[in-house]
Design an enzyme around this catalytic site. Sequence first.
Site, short mmCIF file in Angstrom:
data_model
loop_
_atom_site.label_atom_id
_atom_site.label_comp_id
_atom_site.label_asym_id
_atom_site.label_seq_id
_atom_site.Cartn_x
_atom_site.Cartn_y
_atom_site.Cartn_z
N ARG A 147 7.45 2.67 -1.15
CA ARG A 147 7.29 1.64 -0.11
C ARG A 147 8.56 1.45 0.93
O ARG A 147 9.73 1.72 0.15
CB ARG A 147 7.15 -0.09 -0.80
CG ARG A 147 7.25 -1.33 0.24
CD ARG A 147 7.11 -2.45 -0.49
NE ARG A 147 8.43 -3.01 -0.35
CZ ARG A 147 8.48 -4.30 -0.48
NH1 ARG A 147 7.48 -5.21 -0.68
NH2 ARG A 147 9.80 -4.94 -0.51
N TYR A 159 13.75 -9.30 5.52
CA TYR A 159 13.12 -9.47 4.37
C TYR A 159 13.28 -8.08 3.81
O TYR A 159 12.76 -7.13 4.45
CB TYR A 159 11.80 -9.97 4.54
CG TYR A 159 11.04 -9.45 3.19
CD1 TYR A 159 10.91 -9.92 2.08
CD2 TYR A 159 10.03 -8.27 3.38
CE1 TYR A 159 10.34 -9.59 0.94
CE2 TYR A 159 9.37 -8.07 2.55
CZ TYR A 159 9.39 -8.51 1.31
OH TYR A 159 8.72 -7.81 0.21
N ASP A 210 5.26 -3.26 3.55
CA ASP A 210 5.15 -4.86 3.38
C ASP A 210 5.41 -5.66 4.68
O ASP A 210 6.80 -5.78 4.88
CB ASP A 210 5.99 -5.33 1.94
CG ASP A 210 5.55 -6.81 1.71
OD1 ASP A 210 4.55 -7.37 2.30
OD2 ASP A 210 5.70 -6.96 0.72
N HIS A 212 4.89 -8.89 4.84
CA HIS A 212 5.26 -10.17 4.13
C HIS A 212 4.77 -11.38 5.03
O HIS A 212 5.51 -12.33 5.36
CB HIS A 212 6.65 -10.18 4.08
CG HIS A 212 6.87 -10.68 2.49
ND1 HIS A 212 7.71 -12.03 2.56
CD2 HIS A 212 7.08 -10.26 1.39
CE1 HIS A 212 7.73 -12.21 1.14
NE2 HIS A 212 7.43 -11.38 0.45
N GLU A 236 0.57 -4.18 3.87
CA GLU A 236 0.72 -5.19 2.93
C GLU A 236 0.88 -6.53 3.67
O GLU A 236 1.99 -6.80 4.36
CB GLU A 236 1.70 -5.01 1.88
CG GLU A 236 1.58 -6.01 0.97
CD GLU A 236 2.66 -5.78 -0.39
OE1 GLU A 236 2.83 -4.44 -0.59
OE2 GLU A 236 3.26 -6.81 -1.00
N GLU A 262 -0.60 -10.96 -3.43
CA GLU A 262 0.41 -11.25 -4.59
C GLU A 262 0.26 -12.64 -4.64
O GLU A 262 0.86 -13.18 -5.78
CB GLU A 262 1.83 -10.50 -4.10
CG GLU A 262 2.34 -11.11 -2.98
CD GLU A 262 3.59 -10.23 -2.55
OE1 GLU A 262 3.58 -8.97 -2.71
OE2 GLU A 262 4.74 -10.98 -2.27
N ARG A 283 -4.02 -7.47 -4.61
CA ARG A 283 -2.80 -7.31 -5.29
C ARG A 283 -2.46 -8.52 -5.96
O ARG A 283 -1.37 -8.67 -6.60
CB ARG A 283 -1.56 -7.15 -4.03
CG ARG A 283 -1.43 -5.92 -3.43
CD ARG A 283 -0.45 -5.79 -2.59
NE ARG A 283 0.85 -6.46 -2.80
CZ ARG A 283 1.87 -5.81 -3.70
NH1 ARG A 283 1.54 -4.87 -4.33
NH2 ARG A 283 2.90 -6.34 -3.82
N GLU A 339 2.87 -1.49 -8.16
CA GLU A 339 3.77 -1.77 -7.80
C GLU A 339 5.01 -1.72 -9.20
O GLU A 339 4.51 -2.23 -10.19
CB GLU A 339 4.07 -3.05 -7.13
CG GLU A 339 5.57 -3.08 -6.82
CD GLU A 339 5.61 -4.54 -5.80
OE1 GLU A 339 4.73 -5.27 -6.06
OE2 GLU A 339 6.65 -4.60 -4.93
N TRP A 402 7.62 -16.78 5.27
CA TRP A 402 8.68 -15.58 4.65
C TRP A 402 7.87 -14.73 3.99
O TRP A 402 6.99 -15.05 3.13
CB TRP A 402 9.51 -16.57 3.61
CG TRP A 402 10.34 -15.47 3.22
CD1 TRP A 402 11.66 -14.77 3.74
CD2 TRP A 402 10.31 -14.84 1.75
NE1 TRP A 402 11.96 -13.90 2.95
CE2 TRP A 402 11.64 -13.89 1.69
CE3 TRP A 402 9.51 -14.93 0.74
CZ2 TRP A 402 11.73 -12.90 0.71
CZ3 TRP A 402 9.81 -14.22 -0.18
CH2 TRP A 402 10.76 -13.41 -0.49
C1 CS2 Z 1 7.39 -8.54 -2.55
C2 CS2 Z 1 8.03 -9.43 -3.43
O1 CS2 Z 1 6.99 -7.17 -4.30
C3 CS2 Z 1 6.51 -7.44 -2.99
O2 CS2 Z 1 5.56 -7.00 -2.43
O3 CS2 Z 1 6.27 -9.15 -1.77
O4 CS2 Z 1 9.52 -8.96 -3.32
C4 CS2 Z 1 8.02 -10.84 -3.17
O5 CS2 Z 1 8.84 -11.22 -2.28
C5 CS2 Z 1 8.65 -11.42 -4.51
O6 CS2 Z 1 8.14 -11.03 -5.64
C6 CS2 Z 1 8.49 -12.96 -4.51
O7 CS2 Z 1 8.73 -13.63 -5.78
MG MG Z 2 4.77 -7.84 -1.01
#
Ligand code: CS2
Ligand code: MG
Length: 402
Positions: A147, A159, A210, A212, A236, A262, A283, A339, A402
């Site tokens: 990634r 981020y 990602d 986010h 992602e 996630e 995810r 991941e 975020w």
């Molecule tokens: C992220 C994470 O791993 C990922 O894809 O989006 O780092 C995420 O920010 C954290 O797990 C939040 O707890």
């Molecule tokens: Mg993520």
Amino acid sequence: MKIVDARVIVTCPDRNFVTLKIITSSGVYGVGDATLNGRELSVAAYLSEHVVPALIGRDASRIEDTWQYLYRGAYWRRGPVTMSAVAAVDTALWDIKGKVAGLPVYQLLGGRSREGVTVYGHANAASTDEVLSEIADYVELGYKAVRVQTGVPGLESTYGVGKDRMFYEPADAALPTENAWSTAHYLEHVPTVFARVREEFGPTLRLLHDVHHRLTPIEAARLGKSLEPYHLTWMEDPVPAELQEGFRLIRQHTTTPIAVGEVFNTIWDCRQLITEQLIDYVRATVVHAGGITHLRRIFDLAALHHVRSGSHGATDLSPVCMAAALHLDLAIPNFGLQEYMRHTPATDAVFPHGYHFADGYLHPSEEPGLGVDIDEEEAARYPYRPASLPVNRLQDGTMHDW
Ligand code: CS2
Ligand code: MG
């Protein structure tokens, strides 16, 4: 075999983790991860106040019935706190079932469907030059998928960019720190990074990115289109996922595959995305989506609709969750990618485990059960420390996702 005790263990070996340990009348015990990043104590309280008292005296072999009891039996069901607590119980019961049967959990799930679990690592760096050298480190370690996240010129913080090379921990302060965001700068920059990465590493290394949850559907469509020449494995979380039909618009415009989930907690959170084939990878994880029992259900629905698994595996998911994930990853027919951010040595010492990395793959332990434990004495050396995830603002001060 009755449940005679259940303990909620909170520990902070470099970051906070919540673990449930369920002990049975035969002396066999199991462990489950209940960590919810930045909200750890709310799950710990949910478990110790509402779940543990209801577990004592129950038959430890009744995994499905216990799941239904905790899910249907709670009027206020779903959501990350509840489902992480349910997950911890479910995971610990699978661990117990494996130990009693004398089999690794993947055998109870139908046995292996592949030789190893392909994982991706995180290359995070402030600049494109630095990220290229981090990717080279991962390739050297044998990773087949990486990634890629970089700082964005014109923005002070972004981020996914860690302070440490090869390690990144977003929950970086007791109260949320603030990041700045500009979609315009970001959309200009990202394709230039992937152009350099493909030039340097050629066409076969699997690449991921990602977003986010930071774009609108039409912005995400533009990003997906601009990344098409670099054929990513996935883009992602392009947009916040509450509005599932929003993904139709992204789909109409780009062939860049999409991974989401996630932050999902139940099959209902991803039902439309899966059944309309609006995503390519789901995810959801063992810890935040109700344990092995429920995640298996999500992956089975996904399998009917050409959607593969791509479970979250950041460092805020403990080695207990990682161990459980690997058993499921090995068994399901529609595994995609896992991941793997790697935990620190202090975390590994609190959670001794038998899974191991070799040549780009993780392999679960062959021990009966999950093959992971918690060393309670070691855990007691690291008391809880409040830690929050950051927040994000546009350059004019507006709150952003975020
Ligand atoms: C992220 C994470 O791993 C990922 O894809 O989006 O780092 C995420 O920010 C954290 O797990 C939040 O707890
Ligand atoms: Mg993520």
